[in-house]
Design an enzyme around this catalytic site. Structure first.
Site, PDB file in Angstrom:
ATOM      1  N   HIS A  66       0.998  -1.282   0.066  1.00 18.12           N
ATOM      2  CA  HIS A  66       0.115   0.128   0.023  1.00 18.12           C
ATOM      3  C   HIS A  66       0.880   1.394   0.223  1.00 18.12           C
ATOM      4  CE1 HIS A  66      -2.255   3.265   2.420  1.00 18.12           C
ATOM      5  NE2 HIS A  66      -3.083   2.993   1.445  1.00 18.12           N
ATOM      6  N   GLU A  69       2.037   1.571  -3.336  1.00 17.13           N
ATOM      7  CA  GLU A  69       1.124   2.351  -4.320  1.00 17.13           C
ATOM      8  C   GLU A  69       1.056   4.028  -4.257  1.00 17.13           C
ATOM      9  OE1 GLU A  69      -3.018   3.840  -3.577  1.00 17.13           O
ATOM     10  OE2 GLU A  69      -3.067   1.658  -2.997  1.00 17.13           O
ATOM     11  N   GLU A 141      -3.907   7.963   7.798  1.00 20.30           N
ATOM     12  CA  GLU A 141      -4.768   6.988   7.124  1.00 20.30           C
ATOM     13  C   GLU A 141      -5.139   5.718   8.207  1.00 20.30           C
ATOM     14  OE1 GLU A 141      -5.323   4.477   3.078  1.00 20.30           O
ATOM     15  OE2 GLU A 141      -3.934   6.334   2.901  1.00 20.30           O
TER      16      GLU A 141
END
Length: 436
Positions: A66, A69, A141
């Site tokens: 992640h 990304e 996040e």
């Protein structure tokens, strides 16, 4: 290029494997204004222990897929999102347990946007400074998801089912795990998993197939890639013995939430790709018959107040795991578990599981499937998730129509077993204020 026509759904899929190993799929959809491009690597959050065959293995921090990304969009010359915006396209990306996808959607300048997609994903740029900056952003996040009851419930259930498997770890990792990520780690993962031979490109929309395929061929031929090498991924041994039967977490919620999970063992799965699709579809239909919102079981549990409108279930089958989960908000989680267990384990005796209901449900499922083909977003996102060898999303009508009660029973026999269950509850956090 290989052309495959799906007469039943009036679709034609074009496929080509380039010399560098990249698998390209083109689906022309005349009459649509928008075009979607989806560039996907067969690499996700669970792939944290890996290497090349006959070479040393590497273990990397949780959440690195992640993290990678996020970092792919940042280049030395600026943010790739701005380039897509200037070209009239919207862009996005997402990471799952087993895949990372980058996409654009646009109504014009398709070549420019396709080339931008290919070029930015195939040109990594990481520095110590940019990596450190990203840790704070992703940390925020992670903390946001930590405050989401549904997210915590889902991963609580997965940790019960998979305490030693990376599927039980949040896709984004933890604040502690991402703190250990370095630029060298990112390059290691990138060069291992972002090789064209581990990737697929899917383009759907109002496209000229020959023209678009030539754009891709030319783009890839102008680049140099390392030789194709098989990747070895290491996962813990699969068994029921490690399952944690129950756990709970207190959060500031007004009513208890519960989820009942069922873990499948990979060694019990069919080895044949088509049989895996049959297995997955069979369990989908069986669960619908037993607990769909028009079933007698659902209505009884709803009327008794054991479940409410939040009740839902799903079955996930992926590269290295498969599981089902059944969840609801309820004041009586223990009764919920008892009832759902009994319904599932007694599937052979349930009067709802019969030929007439199966025929009806197959028609309903096919209707939803055909309707979904009107959405380019759905097709693009679902296609790369539904690659079972040579079988794809477009083989689903044949699979669904062929299903029999015997298929449902065969799938349930190996999946719905007493030792495979686990329950996870979210309970209201008792504070000094509400204790008074």
């Amino acid at each position: 290029m290989i052309k495959k026509e799906y007469a039943q759904i009036n679709e034609t899929l074009y496929t080509e494997v380039l010399p560098n190993g990249l698998k390209v799929y083109l689906l022309p959809k005349m009459g649509f204004h928008k075009t979607y491009g989806l560039f996907t690597t067969n690499y996700g959050s669970i792939d944290n222990y890996f290497g090349y065959e006959n070479e040393a293995l590497h273990q990397v921090p949780d959440g690195i897929a992640h993290f990678l990304e996020h970092k792919m969009f940042e280049k030395e010359e600026g943010d790739v999102f701005q380039i897509f915006g200037q070209q009239g396209a919207s862009a996005n990306a997402f990471t799952s347990f087993t895949r990372t996808s980058y996409l654009f959607s646009a109504t014009d300048r398709i070549k420019d946007n396709l080339v931008t997609l290919l070029d930015f994903v195939q040109a990594p740029y990481f520095t110590k400074e940019t990596v450190e900056k990203e840790k704070g952003i992703i940390g925020q996040e992670i903390q946001m998801y930590d405050d989401d009851p549904n997210w915590r419930q889902f991963f609580g259930m997965l940790r019960n089912l998979y305490p030693n498997h990376p599927v039980g770890i949040d896709i984004a990792g933890t604040v502690e795990s991402i703190a250990d990520i370095t630029a060298e780690d990112l390059y290691l993962c990138y060069h291992t998993f972002y090789h064209p031979s581990n990737m697929t490109l899917f383009i759907v929309g109002n496209i000229d197939v020959e023209e678009v395929m030539q754009w891709v061929r030319d783009n890839q031929a102008a680049k140099t890639f390392a030789p194709i090498r098989p990747i070895e991924r290491i996962f813990p041994e699969d068994s029921y013995d490690t399952i944690k039967p129950y756990d709970q977490l207190a959060m500031p919620i007004s009513r208890p939430k519960t989820v009942l999970g069922i873990k499948g063992l990979q060694q019990k799965l069919p080895s044949d790709a088509k049989e895996k699709m049959i297995f997955r579809s069979a369990l989908h239909l069986l669960f619908q018959m037993l607990l769909g919102n028009t079933s007698a079981n659902f209505l009884r549990l709803y009327n008794q107040g054991i479940i409410d409108d939040t009740f839902g279930f799903e079955f996930n089958l992926d590269r290295a795991f498969h599981f089902a989960d059944f969840s609801t908000d309820t004041d009586d989680p223990a009764t919920f578990e008892k009832e759902i267990r009994a319904i599932l384990l007694n599937y052979r005796q349930d009067p709802e599981v019969n030929e007439a209901n199966l025929a009806l449900l197959k028609k309903k499922t096919l209707g939803k499937y055909f309707q979904s083909l009107n959405s380019l977003e759905h097709i693009a996102n679902q296609f790369t998730q539904d690659l079972f060898g040579e079988y794809t999303l477009f083989d689903m009508p044949e699979i669904i129509q062929s299903l029999t009660l015997a298929d449902l029973y065969r799938a349930a026999e190996v999946f719905i077993v007493p030792q495979a269950f686990s329950r996870f509850d979210l309970i209201p956090l008792v504070t000094a204020e509400n204790a008074e």
